[in-house]
Scaffold this motif. Sequence first.
Motif, PDB file in Angstrom:
ATOM      1  N   GLN A 146       6.213  50.697 -17.074  1.00 51.15           N
ATOM      2  CA  GLN A 146       7.127  50.162 -18.069  1.00 51.15           C
ATOM      3  C   GLN A 146       7.298  51.158 -19.187  1.00 51.15           C
ATOM      4  OE1 GLN A 146       8.592  47.386 -17.283  1.00 51.15           O
ATOM      5  NE2 GLN A 146       7.350  47.156 -15.458  1.00 51.15           N
ATOM      6  N   GLY A 147       8.477  51.249 -19.745  1.00 49.36           N
ATOM      7  CA  GLY A 147       8.770  52.153 -20.828  1.00 49.36           C
ATOM      8  C   GLY A 147       8.837  51.425 -22.140  1.00 49.36           C
TER       9      GLY A 147
ATOM     10  N   ALA B 218      15.409  48.940 -22.599  1.00 52.26           N
ATOM     11  CA  ALA B 218      14.199  49.533 -22.033  1.00 52.26           C
ATOM     12  C   ALA B 218      14.543  50.149 -20.690  1.00 52.26           C
ATOM     13  CB  ALA B 218      13.104  48.485 -21.885  1.00 52.26           C
ATOM     14  N   LEU B 219      13.768  51.198 -20.324  1.00 51.87           N
ATOM     15  CA  LEU B 219      13.918  51.889 -19.052  1.00 51.87           C
ATOM     16  C   LEU B 219      12.733  51.593 -18.161  1.00 51.87           C
ATOM     17  CD1 LEU B 219      15.082  55.384 -20.327  1.00 51.87           C
ATOM     18  CD2 LEU B 219      16.499  53.799 -19.038  1.00 51.87           C
ATOM     19  N   GLU B 220      12.976  51.602 -16.874  1.00 50.30           N
ATOM     20  CA  GLU B 220      11.907  51.468 -15.905  1.00 50.30           C
ATOM     21  C   GLU B 220      12.126  52.481 -14.781  1.00 50.30           C
ATOM     22  OE1 GLU B 220      11.831  47.735 -14.028  1.00 50.30           O
ATOM     23  OE2 GLU B 220      13.904  47.779 -13.337  1.00 50.30           O
TER      24      GLU B 220
ATOM     25  N   GLN C 166       1.723  54.829 -12.447  1.00 49.59           N
ATOM     26  CA  GLN C 166       1.917  55.848 -13.483  1.00 49.59           C
ATOM     27  C   GLN C 166       0.670  56.004 -14.331  1.00 49.59           C
ATOM     28  OE1 GLN C 166       5.183  55.173 -16.108  1.00 49.59           O
ATOM     29  NE2 GLN C 166       4.937  57.119 -17.182  1.00 49.59           N
TER      30      GLN C 166
ATOM     31  N   GLN D  99      12.865  54.805 -24.678  1.00 51.81           N
ATOM     32  CA  GLN D  99      12.130  56.038 -24.414  1.00 51.81           C
ATOM     33  C   GLN D  99      11.220  55.831 -23.218  1.00 51.81           C
ATOM     34  OE1 GLN D  99      10.035  56.429 -28.183  1.00 51.81           O
ATOM     35  NE2 GLN D  99       8.102  55.937 -27.184  1.00 51.81           N
ATOM     36  N   LYS D 100      10.934  56.929 -22.525  1.00 49.59           N
ATOM     37  CA  LYS D 100      10.135  56.851 -21.307  1.00 49.59           C
ATOM     38  C   LYS D 100       9.317  58.120 -21.142  1.00 49.59           C
ATOM     39  CE  LYS D 100       8.770  54.855 -17.594  1.00 49.59           C
ATOM     40  NZ  LYS D 100       7.953  53.659 -17.693  1.00 49.59           N
ATOM     41  N   HIS D 101       8.009  57.935 -20.947  1.00 48.44           N
ATOM     42  CA  HIS D 101       7.092  59.068 -20.745  1.00 48.44           C
ATOM     43  C   HIS D 101       7.019  59.341 -19.246  1.00 48.44           C
ATOM     44  CE1 HIS D 101       3.104  61.099 -22.143  1.00 48.44           C
ATOM     45  NE2 HIS D 101       3.930  61.926 -21.532  1.00 48.44           N
ATOM     46  N   CYS D 102       8.045  59.974 -18.712  1.00 47.46           N
ATOM     47  CA  CYS D 102       8.131  60.177 -17.270  1.00 47.46           C
ATOM     48  C   CYS D 102       7.546  61.505 -16.812  1.00 47.46           C
ATOM     49  CB  CYS D 102       9.576  60.050 -16.806  1.00 47.46           C
ATOM     50  SG  CYS D 102      10.730  61.045 -17.756  1.00 47.46           S
TER      51      CYS D 102
ATOM     52  N   LEU E  88      15.287  56.851 -13.128  1.00 47.99           N
ATOM     53  CA  LEU E  88      15.125  55.756 -14.076  1.00 47.99           C
ATOM     54  C   LEU E  88      16.349  54.855 -14.024  1.00 47.99           C
ATOM     55  CD1 LEU E  88      13.801  57.790 -17.144  1.00 47.99           C
ATOM     56  CD2 LEU E  88      12.441  56.604 -15.441  1.00 47.99           C
TER      57      LEU E  88
END
Length: 1635
Positions: free
Chosen positions: A8-9, A16-18, A60, A695-698, A731
Motif C-alpha cells: 500500500q502507498g 492513493a497508489l497501489e 514489498q 506517493q509510492k516507495h516503489c 502502479l
Amino acid sequence: MAAGPGAQGAAAEGAALEVSWVQGFSNKNLAFVNNHTICYPCGNYILFLDIKTKKTRAVQCQTGQVGAFAANANSQVVAFSDRQLNPLIHIYTFPELRKLTALKGDAQLDYTLLAFSFKGPYLASYSSIPEFVLSVWNWQENILLCSESQPGLTGTSLSFNPMNWQQLCFVAESSVTIWCIERSKDEHLLTRHPVELPDEHGAMSPHEDLFFPSSRNDDPYYGPDLPVSAIAGLEGDEAETFVPRNCIKTSVHPTAHCWTAASEIYMGCKEGYVLAIDAEQYSVSVLQQKAPPEFMQKIADVVSYIRSEVQRKKGLKPSNLQKPVLLAMAFCNEGLYAAGHEGILIFYHIKDLQYEIKICADISQPISSLIFSPDYTSLLLVTDQGTVYSYRPAHSGEAVKLLDTSSSCFLAADFLTPGNNYCVSVTISGEVQVWSLEDGTFLSKINLGTEATSMACCPSSKSVAVGTQRGHICFLDVTKAEAPRVVHRTFLSKLPVLSLHYDQSGQILIARATEGHIFILDAHPSKLFQVLGYIVLADEVLHLSVISDLKNDSVEVMVLLKVAEVHQTRLEIFRLSSAMITDNDKYVNEQGMFNASALEKKQYDLDCPLSSAVRLKDNIVYGYCSCAPFICKYHLSEKNKWEDPSVFSSEKKIPSKQFGSGLLCLSPNSQWLAAAAKDGVLFIYNTSTLDVLAQKHCHSYQGGGIRSMVFSLDGNFILVNGENDCALVCLKWKEIKKTEVEEAALYWQSLRDILNKSTSDENSALKSMAEWNFDPESTSKSLPVMREETLRFANQKEELQMGIRKLRETVQKMMHENEQVPDIEKLEHWEFNLDLEEQEQVQAEAEEDVARARREMEMEILSYCYLQDLIKYECWDDMCVKGRAVKCFHMDCEVRNFPLKERSQEELETLKKVLQLKQTAYLQAQKKNLDSETALSEEEGEKAAGEVADGASRCLNGSLSSQYGGDTSILYHQCDLHTKEQKLNQTILLKDVIYKVKTAFNEEFDTVVKQKEQEIARVKERNLKIQEILEKLDLQVEVWEPVLTDDEVPERALTVQDSEIKAEKYMTQEETEQAEMLAKLEMERRLAATDDERLRALDDMMGGVLELRREDILKMDIPPPDFVSRPEDLWTEEEKKVFEEYEKKVTELNEEKEDYRQFLRNEWNKIEASIKETTQNFDEIVCKLSEKKLKSQMVIYQEELKIVNLIYSLLLDEELDTREAGLHKFLMKKKKEKVKGARKILSAKYAVEACTGPYKEALHEEKSLEHGFMKHFAHTPGNLFEELLQLYKHRPETPNTETLLDTANPYVRRSPEDYQDAVSLLMKAMDELDSPEHMPSGLDQSAWEHFCLARRNKIESEELVKWKAVALAEMQACLQRRTEENDKMKSELENTFQELTWLKEEKMKLQQNLIVQFLLKQGQVELESTQIPEYSDAILIDRSVVEELNCALAAQGEKKITAMVEFKDFSKGIIQLEWEHKKMKMQIQDLKEKARDIVILPISKDCQLFLTVHNYETHIAQHLAGMEQSLGIMDKLHKKNVKNYQKKVRELKKCIRLKEQANYELSLQLKEMLVSVSERMHIFQAADTRDISEEITRQRYREIVKQKYLRNLIREQEKQLAILQSEIESWNPRTLHII
C-alpha cells in the motif's frame, strides 16, 4: 498480479497508489517455498511465481531494497533483510504472505547471508562490515541463540547440515569453516573449526605453527631462533596470526557446495577441483575422475572437439569438460548434480574418492545455481541471463524453459497504443519485452544484439522505436504482441541516442543525442521513418519535452540546456509544423540541418539549475532543481524577469522530500505531475495546485532510485523502472477523485478519436514491412548488389574525380599567377579557399592539438623540474661538503672526497648529552679511584696514574680511527657495553668518530684541490711563454694545457653553457633589434680603441717599438745595395767592397738569428721540463692521498662494523622484548580463556546435576509403573497374565510416516524433533494396538481399557526417560568437551611458561656474551680455507706477554741496524758532497741567465708614457676636463628632453579633465531620463490599461515579428548579393583567359 501485504502507498487528499504487478530478476538467489512455487528478490519486492499457472505475487519491503534472502519449503516461510541502518530480518509465511516476526540483531549496516535449517525453527545470518557476525536464531520464538564474530571475513555462502542443524558450513572467498552449535540445556555456543584447503595445484600441505616453532636453532652470533612475528615486531592477536608473504600459499577458491546425507560436503573450486570435506574430522580430500575405457575416452574426445568447434564458431570460449569450473551443486539420492560456465548439467556418480560424470542437459548458458524442489521431482537451472529451466531427473529429458526474463537492468518502459492492453520494456543489453498490462504476464521478447539507450512507443501505430549506443534507431512491429519483429533500422550519427520522444499525435519522432544534437524523424511507418533533419544546440541537453498543438497541426519542443559558465539553466523552444513533413526540402539545408528561421526559436534563461523540466500548454514550466530539493514553477512571460532581462525567476518553489537529482514526467492530459529522484519514491502532484496527490516507495536509494516513469494514455497506470535494481513496477490508482478519472478518460477518448483516423492505415503499412535482418549472411548477400551498383556508377565517379582534379589545377594556376601580379592587385591566400568554414574548423582543431601538446609538454617539463629540484636538494643543496674528485695529471688515478651533510641541531644536542654523560661517568670513576688511593704517596699515585694510562692504551679499540682524525678516547670500552643505553650512546659516539675521520680527510683533500688549481695556473703561465717562443720560432705545435674535469668541478653540471645548447636560440623582433644595436656599438668601440694616431706613427717610423730588442732580431733584415740588380761586370770597386760588407753583415745576422733560435729552443725545453716535474710531483701527492683515502675507508668500515654489531644486538634485544611481551599477552589471553572455560565447566556441571535428578525420578517412576502393573494384574489367571505381560512389553514399530520409499530426497526425516512430536507419533501408533481385536479372549472390557491406559502411561514414561537420557548425554558430552578444552589450555599455559623461562635465560646470556672487535695485522692470522674458523676453544691473553718477547727481538735488531746505519751514513756523505758541488754549478748558470734577463727587460706603454711626458699629471688632468665637459653637454640635453615630456603630460591631463566633465554631464542627463521613465511607468500602472491595450500589443507584436522576418530576409539577400558580387569580381578580365 496480486500484491501482498506492504504494497500500500501513502495517500493524500483521498488519492492513493497501489502496485498492480512487478517484473524483473535482479539476482540468482532463487528458492522453492513449496512444491510448485518459487520465490526470488527483485528490487524492493519478493516475487512468488507459481510454476504451473505462471501467476506472480509480491511482498514489498517497506524500508527499501531487499538485502539477504532465504526460504524454507518445509515450514513455507521466507526471510529477508532490509538495507537500512540497523537492519531487521523479516519472516513472512506463505501463501498468506503474513509477517510473522522481525529479528533485530546487532548489525549496523547490512546482512549478506541468510540460511534456514532443514529441520527445526532455526535461521543463520551473517552481517557485513563492520561486525562480520555469524548469528543463529530461533525465528519462531524470536530468540538469538548464539553469535560469533569473524573480523574482516566476507562470506559468499552459508548453509545448515540438513541432517544435523547443529552444523553450519560457512564459505568465504578462499576459506571454509565448519561451525558447530553446542547445546547445554538452554545455552548455545558456536565453536569454530577451520578447514585446511589444498593449494591451487590440488596438493595438501601440512600446517605449520609460526608462533611456536617446532624446531629451534640457536647460533652464538645471530642469537636464538625467534618466530617471524617477533622479528616483525608484532604483539597480541596479530603475532599469533601473522604469516610472512613468502610463506603464504594460495589455496583453492570455493565456488559452490552442498551437503550429503552422510554429513559430508561436496565443494567445487575455481581451479576445477571437486573436494570432499568430512564435517566430523574437518579433513579434505580431492576427488579424482575415474579413467573411462579406451573406446569411451575416444568418443568423449571427439564429442569434446566437436563441441569446442561449434562454440568457437559462435564466438564463445571453448569449455573444458574434463575439468569444469562448477558454480552450482545439488545433491540427491542418486548422486550429485553440478553445473558451471559451460552451461552443461553434469551428473557425478561418486564412489570412494573417484567419480564418473554424465552429461544430462546442455542449455548453452552459464548456470549460476541449481535448486531441487521439496519433493525432489524437478531441478531448477538458473542462468546468468535470468532464464530459469526445469529438469526432471526421473525422466532424463531436456531442460524446459520455465522463466524467461532478463537479468539486465530495465532501461525504459512505455505503453503500447491504445495504452490499456500491453506495455513494452527494454533492458540495457538490448532485449525488448512485451507484457500484459492486466496482470504483468510475460508475452514475448526480442533481442536486438546491441546496447540500448532509449525507447518510446508510437501513439499513431503499434511500432516501437529503440535507440542504441551506436547511433541507430531500431523500429519494431508489435501488431502481434506474441511475436514482435524488427522492421527497420535508421542510422543517425555516431553519437548515442539518449532519449526518444513522440508527439501526442504520433506524427513526429524526436531523438536526442549527445553534444547537443537533436534529430527529427517522420513517425509514420508508411514513410519508412524518414529522417527529416537535425538541429545542433550550443550546450548540453539535459531534458526534452514535447507539446502537440492539434488545432494548428504543429508541435512545440522545449529543450533544457545546461549553461556551463554560470549556475543556471536555459530553455530553448522551437516549433515543428506539419509542412516540414510534407515539404521537407524547404526547411533544411544541404547538410540536412533545419533552418533557424523555420524553427521559430525562443530562448529563456532560468535562475535555478534544473535537472528536468516539463511544459504545459499555457506557457507554465515545472522544473526539478538539481542543487536543492525544490520543484520550481515558471511562467514564460515578460513580467517575471530579474533585473537582468534575460533571466527568468521562478514564481513558486515547492519543497520536495526527495533527495538526489530528480526527474519530472507529465500525464498526457497535463493533469498530474510525477516526480522521482535517487531515493526511489514516486510523488504525484496536481499541476494546478502542486499539492501531493499520492506517493509510492516503489524503488530504493540502494538500487540507484528511479530511472524512468510514464503514464498510460488513460491515466490509470504508471510504469516505473529502477536505475540498478532490475525491477519494473506497474502502479495503478487505488483511490482517486471521480472527476479526475473522468477528465483523464475524456481526454483519452478524444485523443483516441484523432488517432483512429490514421492508426489502421499505419498498422497495415507496418505489417507489410519486411523483417530487418541482422545476421552476417544478409550482409554477404548484399555484397553482389553493392558490386553491381559500383560498376553501374563507375563512369559518374570517374567524371567527378576528373572535375575535382581540373578544379584543383585551375586554383593552383590562379594562385601562381597571383604571385606574379603587383602587390596592390594581389589577392589574399585565404581568398582561394573553397570552404572557409572547413578550413577554420581544421585550423581550430590544429590549434587545440598544439595547445594540448603544449600543456602536456609543460606539465612534463614541470615534473622534470620538480624531480631536478628534489635531486639537487638531496644530493647538492643539503650537502655542507659537496662531492668532488681530484685527478692526476699523467696517471689514471682519481680520488674523491667524502660528501657530508650538515649535522642537524638535534643530532648535535644528542651528541652533547652523550658526551656529558660520558664525562660524568669518567669523573665519577676518577673520584672513586682517588678515594681508594688516599693512603698512597705522591710517588705511588704518579706510578698508578702511569699504569692507568698504560692500561688505557692497551684497550681493545678495534680500529685505527685515532690515527686518521678520530677521537677514540670518548668511546666506551667494548667489554663494558651491557645496557641498551650504553649501546645507543656508543653508536652515537662512533658516528661522531666517523664524521671526524671524514672531515679530517676532506680538509687534506681541499688542500690538494687548491694545490692543483695553483699548479694549473702555473702551467698556464708557462704555456704563455711557450706560445711566445713558438710564435718567434714560427712553429705550429700543440701545447699541453691541463683543465679541471666535470668530476673536479661538479658545479658545471648545474649550469648550462651556451656552447652546450645545440638548438638556435629563439629571439623576438625586439630582442633581435636590441642585439644588433649592441653589436654595432661594440664594433664602434673597438674601432675607436684601435684608431690611435701616436701608435700608428710609432708603428710607421720605428716598427712599433722605441728601441731594438733581442727578440726583434729574427724580424731584422739587411736591405741589399741598389746596384745588385745590375750584372757583376758593371760593378765598380767601391760597389764590390760595399757588396762584400753587405754579405759579411748578412752572415753575421744569420749567425745571430740561429743562436737566438737555439736559445729559444733551450728555453722551451726547460719550461716543459719544469711543467712535467711539478705535475709529476703533484701526481705523487694525489697517489699518497689515494692511499690515505683507502685507509680512511678502512677505518670507517671498521667503525661501521662496530655500529652494525651494536645495532644487531639492539635489534636482537628488541626482538626478545617483543617476543616476551607477545608471550605475556598470549598468557594473559589464555588465562582469561581458562577462567571463561572454568565458568563454562561449572555451568555445565550445574546443568548436568540439575538434569540428573529429573532423569532418576523419571527412571524410578518408570519402574514403579511396572511394579504397579504387576500388582494390579496379579490376580488374573496365569496364562492370561502371561499374554497380558507380553502385550504390555510389546511396542509399536518406530513411526516413520513421512518417509517415502520411492522419494529422491536424501534428507528425509528419520526421527521426531522433540518429545511432544515423539509422544504424539507413538500415541497414533498405539491406537491400532488398543483396538478390541487385540484384546485377549476371556478378558473383561473394563480390564482391557485399564490395561491399555497402563500401557500408554508406561510408553509415555519410557519415551520421557529416553528423551531425558538423550538430553543428559548431550550435556555430559558438552561437559566432557569443556573439560578437554580446559586440559588443553593447561598444557598450552605450561608450554608458554617454559618458553618464557627459556627466553629470559637467552636474554641474560646475550647481555653477558658481548661481541668484541679485534684489530689484527696482516699475516697474523692464516686461514686454510675461505671459511671463518671456529674460536670456541680460543683464549684471550694479556698483550704484555707478547710485547716482552717482541722487545727482546727488537733490541737485537736495533744493534744490527745501528751498524748498518753508520756505514750508510758515510757513503751518504760522499754522495751529498757531490750533489752540493753540482748544485753550485747550476746556481751559477741560473744567476747568469737572470742577469741576461734583466738586461732585456721589456717596458710597457704606461711606463713609456710616464717616462716621455714631462708633466704627466697635467696631461691626465686635461683628459679628465674634456670628459667632464662632454658629460655636462649630455646632462643639458637630458633636461631639455624631460621638460618636453612634462609638457606633453600636462596637455594629456587637461584632456582627461574635459572628458570627465563631459561624462558627469551625461550621467546627470541619464538620471533625469530614468526619473521620467519611472514616472511614466507609474502612470501606466495607475491607469491600468492592460485590457485596453491588449489588442494593440498583439498588433504591435505582429508588426515586430514581421519586421524581424523582413530584416532577416534582407540580411540573407544582402549576403547572397555580396556572394554574387564577389563572384563577378572574380570574373575580371585578368582571369578570364585562364578559364
